[in-house]
Structure formats: structure tokens, C-alpha cells
Design an enzyme around this catalytic site. Structure first.
Site, PDB file in Angstrom:
ATOM      1  N   LYS A  13       9.348   0.465  23.405  1.00  0.00           N
ATOM      2  CA  LYS A  13       9.304  -0.984  23.661  1.00  0.00           C
ATOM      3  C   LYS A  13       8.135  -1.368  24.570  1.00  0.00           C
ATOM      4  O   LYS A  13       7.435  -2.332  24.299  1.00  0.00           O
ATOM      5  CB  LYS A  13      10.604  -1.468  24.325  1.00  0.00           C
ATOM      6  CG  LYS A  13      11.827  -1.383  23.441  1.00  0.00           C
ATOM      7  CD  LYS A  13      13.022  -2.082  24.081  1.00  0.00           C
ATOM      8  CE  LYS A  13      13.483  -1.471  25.388  1.00  0.00           C
ATOM      9  NZ  LYS A  13      14.022  -0.085  25.265  1.00  0.00           N
ATOM     10  N   ARG A  88      20.287  -7.079  27.585  1.00  0.00           N
ATOM     11  CA  ARG A  88      20.895  -5.778  27.321  1.00  0.00           C
ATOM     12  C   ARG A  88      22.402  -5.897  27.112  1.00  0.00           C
ATOM     13  O   ARG A  88      23.052  -4.889  26.846  1.00  0.00           O
ATOM     14  CB  ARG A  88      20.651  -4.848  28.507  1.00  0.00           C
ATOM     15  CG  ARG A  88      19.448  -3.924  28.334  1.00  0.00           C
ATOM     16  CD  ARG A  88      19.332  -3.117  29.615  1.00  0.00           C
ATOM     17  NE  ARG A  88      18.701  -1.849  29.489  1.00  0.00           N
ATOM     18  CZ  ARG A  88      17.401  -1.635  29.757  1.00  0.00           C
ATOM     19  NH1 ARG A  88      16.598  -2.617  30.053  1.00  0.00           N
ATOM     20  NH2 ARG A  88      16.921  -0.413  29.683  1.00  0.00           N
ATOM     21  N   ARG A 127       7.051  11.713  27.017  1.00  0.00           N
ATOM     22  CA  ARG A 127       6.385  10.584  27.674  1.00  0.00           C
ATOM     23  C   ARG A 127       6.198  10.871  29.159  1.00  0.00           C
ATOM     24  O   ARG A 127       5.118  10.684  29.720  1.00  0.00           O
ATOM     25  CB  ARG A 127       7.230   9.312  27.502  1.00  0.00           C
ATOM     26  CG  ARG A 127       6.751   8.126  28.336  1.00  0.00           C
ATOM     27  CD  ARG A 127       7.627   6.893  28.141  1.00  0.00           C
ATOM     28  NE  ARG A 127       8.825   6.927  28.961  1.00  0.00           N
ATOM     29  CZ  ARG A 127       9.798   6.025  28.901  1.00  0.00           C
ATOM     30  NH1 ARG A 127       9.747   5.036  28.031  1.00  0.00           N
ATOM     31  NH2 ARG A 127      10.843   6.116  29.700  1.00  0.00           N
ATOM     32  N   ARG A 135       9.929   9.273  35.874  1.00  0.00           N
ATOM     33  CA  ARG A 135      10.828   8.285  36.466  1.00  0.00           C
ATOM     34  C   ARG A 135      12.104   8.962  36.914  1.00  0.00           C
ATOM     35  O   ARG A 135      12.568   9.903  36.299  1.00  0.00           O
ATOM     36  CB  ARG A 135      11.140   7.207  35.423  1.00  0.00           C
ATOM     37  CG  ARG A 135      10.059   6.168  35.344  1.00  0.00           C
ATOM     38  CD  ARG A 135      10.235   5.236  34.168  1.00  0.00           C
ATOM     39  NE  ARG A 135      11.604   4.792  33.920  1.00  0.00           N
ATOM     40  CZ  ARG A 135      11.908   3.908  32.993  1.00  0.00           C
ATOM     41  NH1 ARG A 135      10.951   3.356  32.255  1.00  0.00           N
ATOM     42  NH2 ARG A 135      13.146   3.548  32.797  1.00  0.00           N
ATOM     43  N   ARG A 146      21.909   6.605  29.687  1.00  0.00           N
ATOM     44  CA  ARG A 146      21.203   5.377  29.292  1.00  0.00           C
ATOM     45  C   ARG A 146      21.336   5.121  27.792  1.00  0.00           C
ATOM     46  O   ARG A 146      21.498   3.978  27.351  1.00  0.00           O
ATOM     47  CB  ARG A 146      19.715   5.459  29.681  1.00  0.00           C
ATOM     48  CG  ARG A 146      19.499   5.253  31.186  1.00  0.00           C
ATOM     49  CD  ARG A 146      18.109   5.665  31.630  1.00  0.00           C
ATOM     50  NE  ARG A 146      17.067   4.902  30.973  1.00  0.00           N
ATOM     51  CZ  ARG A 146      15.828   5.343  30.782  1.00  0.00           C
ATOM     52  NH1 ARG A 146      15.473   6.542  31.174  1.00  0.00           N
ATOM     53  NH2 ARG A 146      14.945   4.570  30.197  1.00  0.00           N
TER      54      ARG A 146
HETATM   55  P1  AMP Z   1      13.910  -0.055  31.477  1.00  0.00           P
HETATM   56  O1  AMP Z   1      12.613   0.100  32.176  1.00  0.00           O
HETATM   57  O2  AMP Z   1      13.961  -1.287  30.615  1.00  0.00           O
HETATM   58  O3  AMP Z   1      14.343   1.174  30.729  1.00  0.00           O
HETATM   59  O4  AMP Z   1      15.027  -0.299  32.606  1.00  0.00           O
HETATM   60  C1  AMP Z   1      15.285   0.680  33.584  1.00  0.00           C
HETATM   61  C2  AMP Z   1      16.632   0.412  34.243  1.00  0.00           C
HETATM   62  O5  AMP Z   1      16.610  -0.871  34.877  1.00  0.00           O
HETATM   63  C3  AMP Z   1      17.821   0.363  33.298  1.00  0.00           C
HETATM   64  O6  AMP Z   1      18.340   1.639  33.016  1.00  0.00           O
HETATM   65  C4  AMP Z   1      18.801  -0.503  34.099  1.00  0.00           C
HETATM   66  O7  AMP Z   1      19.401   0.249  35.144  1.00  0.00           O
HETATM   67  C5  AMP Z   1      17.875  -1.519  34.739  1.00  0.00           C
HETATM   68  N1  AMP Z   1      17.688  -2.701  33.866  1.00  0.00           N
HETATM   69  C6  AMP Z   1      16.530  -3.125  33.282  1.00  0.00           C
HETATM   70  N2  AMP Z   1      16.732  -4.217  32.544  1.00  0.00           N
HETATM   71  C7  AMP Z   1      18.059  -4.509  32.644  1.00  0.00           C
HETATM   72  C8  AMP Z   1      18.906  -5.505  32.082  1.00  0.00           C
HETATM   73  N3  AMP Z   1      18.428  -6.447  31.241  1.00  0.00           N
HETATM   74  N4  AMP Z   1      20.222  -5.480  32.424  1.00  0.00           N
HETATM   75  C9  AMP Z   1      20.722  -4.557  33.269  1.00  0.00           C
HETATM   76  N5  AMP Z   1      19.994  -3.579  33.807  1.00  0.00           N
HETATM   77  C10 AMP Z   1      18.665  -3.544  33.508  1.00  0.00           C
END
Ligand code: AMP
Length: 189
Positions: A13, A88, A127, A135, A146
């Protein structure tokens, strides 16, 4: 262009959001990036979110909806945006719908990046290794959580947006450039 990118962790993404940013000259609104920024700045929101993110669970709908609402009001989002990592949950999607209705600016499309579940863990670990940017939430156990959270809470959004006639799916297993090309084609045909 007002877009959502939907797909499990490791679907690409973030990479495809970058492509959309340059092609349509719109900002990328990534709730994950904003939350990681808040952690780095040690803001109260960042401190509250860190433990949850480190486990691979979801931060509360209230917090992320607040972030997005604020971001959508900023001038650079006036001509469009690509949301990456939001919504989400169904509750977030409903909140977003209300925000956009109030502005009179509905979504144009939800791009679903489809990838094999089996490929995800390997992809994310590659990655991390290639970028040298590991991360805290990229270790295998957290990753599996996740992905499970995605299946349970986020995947239902495909049906939610299909009902609204917005979903455009692309094969995320192809090379990066081919995925970008497929996205361009579904958006511009
Ligand atoms: P990402 O970088 O999009 O994979 O997000 C990393 C982490 O941030 C996720 O595993 C969640 O813990 C938190 N997070 C990011 N976006 C959201 C969202 N829309 N709702 C809830 N938690 C989020």
C-alpha cells in the site's frame, strides 16, 4: 481523486500510495506514518499508541478518526488524497463517510490490492531486510497478529465498499510497476 488503498500488511500500500501521489498530485494520508511520527515526537497520543502498535493491534477508532478528520481539513487535501491504512474498521469507514458527506466530497474509488496470505510474512521480512529499516511491529509473531486483525476487522470493508460500487481490485502479487499500471488502468478506464 479521493482514494482509499485497501489491503493486508505487506500488500504494498505504501509503495503504491507513492505512485498515486506523483501521478495525481495528491497527498498520501497514512495513519500509520502519522502515529509513528507521534511516537517519535513522544506526544501524548504517541505514548498511548506505542504499546498497541508494538503488539500489532489497532489504535482506537476515536484516535485515528481524529487524525484523519484533522488531515482532511488541511488545504493540501482539498483537491484529493490517497488514504493508506485508513479506514481499518467498519466504524472508521462509517465515520469517514460522514466526514466526506459533510464536506460534499465523496470517495472516487477504493483500490483493493489482493495478495496471497502465505506470501505476506515473507514479503514484509524482505521489505525490512532490504530497507534496513526494521519496524518494531515487523517481527513474525506481531506480523501474524496484524494479518489476523486485518482478516477480522478490515477485510469486511471490501463488502462495505462493494455495496457502494467503489471497489476496484488489482493483483498485488505482480511486480511493483505492473501493480501501479493495473491501478492506473482501473482508475482511468
Ligand atoms: P501501518 O503503517 O498502516 O501498517 O500501521 C501500523 C500500525 O498503526 C497498525 O498496526 C496499527 O497499530 C496502527 N494503525 C494505523 N492505522 C490505523 C487505523 N486506521 N486504525 C487503527 N490503528 C491503526
Amino acid at each position: 481523486m479521493r482514494l482509499i488503498l485497501l489491503g493486508p500488511p505487506g500488500a504494498g500500500k505504501g509503495t503504491q500510495a507513492q505512485f498515486l501521489v506523483s501521478r495525481y498530485d495528491i497527498p498520501q494520508l497514512s495513519t500509520g506514518d502519522i502515529l509513528r511520527g507521534a511516537i517519535a515526537d513522544q506526544t501524548p497520543m504517541g505514548l498511548a499508541a506505542k504499546e498497541i502498535m508494538d503488539r500489532g493491534d489497532l489504535v482506537s477508532d476515536e484516535i485515528v478518526c481524529g487524525i484523519v478528520s484533522e488531515r482532511l481539513d488541511s488545504p493540501d487535501a482539498a483537491n484529493g488524497f490517497v488514504l493508506d491504512g485508513f479506514p481499518r474498521t467498519i466504524a472508521q469507514a462509517e465515520a469517514l463517510e460522514t466526514m466526506l458527506q459533510e464536506k460534499g466530497t465523496p470517495l472516487d474509488a477504493v483500490v483493493e490490492i489482493k495478495v496471497d496470505a502465505d506470501a505476506l510474512v515473507e514479503r514484509i521480512q524482505t521489505r525490512a531486510a532490504e530497507s534496513g529499516n526494521v519496524r518494531a511491529d515487523d517481527n513474525e509473531e506481531v506480523l501474524r497478529n496484524r494479518i489476523a486483525v486485518y482478516r477480522e476487522l478490515t477485510e469486511p470493508l471490501v463488502a462495505f465498499y462493494t455495496k457502494r460500487g467503489l471497489v476496484k481490485s488489482v493483483d498485488g502479487m505482480a511486480e511493483i510497476e505492473q501493480v501501479s499500471e493495473a491501478i492506473k488502468n482501473v482508475l482511468e478506464k
